[in-house]
Scaffold this motif. Structure first.
Motif: not given
Ligand SMILES: [Zn+2]
Length: 351
Positions: A62-71, A73-76, A113-121
């Motif tokens: 899940f965390e890798a997904t958030l990181t990859h989305l931003r890498r 160029g996706f804006e969450i 949730l902790p991952i979402l909050e860490k990444h402010q997503a």
């Protein structure tokens, strides 16, 4: 997931991976954004029996997904912000990604949730009121639990007797696939009755499993207060709406929103159809969601979001992040939109 379907997906993934064709297609197939679907975010089980894996990913992935989305160029952004962009018709911006969680699993609060909050997503949680009550049933999880516990199953489903040993992880996996396909063809009430009988044989109460797996109202109140959270509706009892009489479908949709208002004090503007496939939600349900005043409604039809979805806000496609494909390479291919362009025969807005 049927084996042939996984083989077809594997072959498609291998083709894109080897050729890089998805990167070439991307300018035409990616659209303006994507809504990702998640269910359960949890550590892997160690008993080799994970039949619901398509709807389970690990916290690490899940965390890798958030990181990859931003890498990539996706804006969450929030679902509201995504809809505003669609209405404005501004397609020159970076693509957006909306993160959606279906059903109200407890592990959303524990692991995601902790991952979402860490990444402010920001994210939207589509909550099934009956799951929060501990009264509605996650039959797919019950089926898993029953087969995990039982060394043998013997049931009649869809007029056919299924009797087999379930002593090893492989046998359990095969029995689950068989029964799942059979139950999928049953009407909702028959399906629940059959799975309840299996649960009884396995010695557990279906509702106890709901309470174990899903957030209760107190927990949902805490979740709803988080600045990153949007709460959406996902019916009272998680039925296939298209199989219900219109009045019942209407009640499932409207009453679930009322429950969210009464319990959480939120005005849920967004809806998500249980199962979300053609058998579960069609034009009647899309029209109902609009008539009931939901601003948007999400299906599980696979696809990216294109400007033309402005006219189809109650039949939004999504990209389900599938636990069978927990790799950044697979995610990268999916986020290009190329596989969906193939699946949808080149149509951006599927019929
Ligand atoms: Zn659901």
């Amino acid at each position: 997931m049927a084996n042939w379907r996984r083989l077809a997906i594997d072959a498609g993934m291998a083709f894109f991976h080897a050729s890089g064709a998805h990167r070439l297609a991307e300018p035409f197939t990616r659209g303006v954004g994507v809504i990702l679907t998640f269910h359960s975010v949890r550590p892997r089980r160690d008993d080799g029996f994970e039949p619901n894996r398509p709807i389970e990913i690990t916290p690490e992935f899940f965390e890798a997904t958030l990181t990859h989305l931003r890498r990539r160029g996706f804006e969450i952004i929030t679902l509201d912000a995504a809809l505003a962009r669609l209405r404005e018709g501004d397609s020159d911006r970076a693509p957006f990604a909306v993160l959606s969680f279906d059903d109200g699993y407890r592990d959303l609060a524990v692991h995601a949730l902790p991952i979402l909050e860490k990444h402010q997503a920001p994210f939207v949680a589509y909550v099934t009121a009956g799951f929060a009550d501990g009264s509605a049933r996650l039959w797919w999880a019950e089926l898993e639990q029953a087969i995990r516990r039982l060394d043998r199953i013997d049931v009649v489903a869809g007029g056919l007797r299924i009797a087999r040993a379930t002593t090893t992880a492989a046998l359990k996996q095969a029995a689950f696939a068989d029964l799942y396909a059979r139950l999928d063809a049953c009407e909702d009430d028959e399906r629940l009755r059959i799975v309840a009988a299996l649960a009884a044989q396995a010695g557990f109460e279906p509702e106890a499993l709901t309470r174990e797996l899903c957030l209760g109202w107190d927990e949902l109140r805490m979740l709803a207060r988080r600045p990153l959270a949007t709460i959406g509706a996902h019916t009272l009892n998680h039925p296939r709406l298209a199989r219900l009489a219109r009045a019942s479908a209407c009640e499932e949709m409207a009453e679930s929103r009322r429950r969210l208002r009464d319990e959480l004090g939120v005005a849920a503007a967004h809806f998500c159809y249980p199962y979300g496939n053609r058998a579960a939600a069609g034009e009647r349900e899309f029209a109902l969601a609009a008539t009931l005043g939901f601003e948007s409604a999400a299906t599980t039809r696979p696809g990216m979001i294109f400007p033309a979805h402005r006219e189809r806000l109650h039949a939004l496609p999504r990209l389900s992040v599938n636990g069978h494909y927990q790799s950044v390479a697979a995610l990268d291919i999916l986020l290009s939109g190329a596989p969906f362009a193939l699946m949808n025969g080149g149509r951006r807005v599927a019929a």
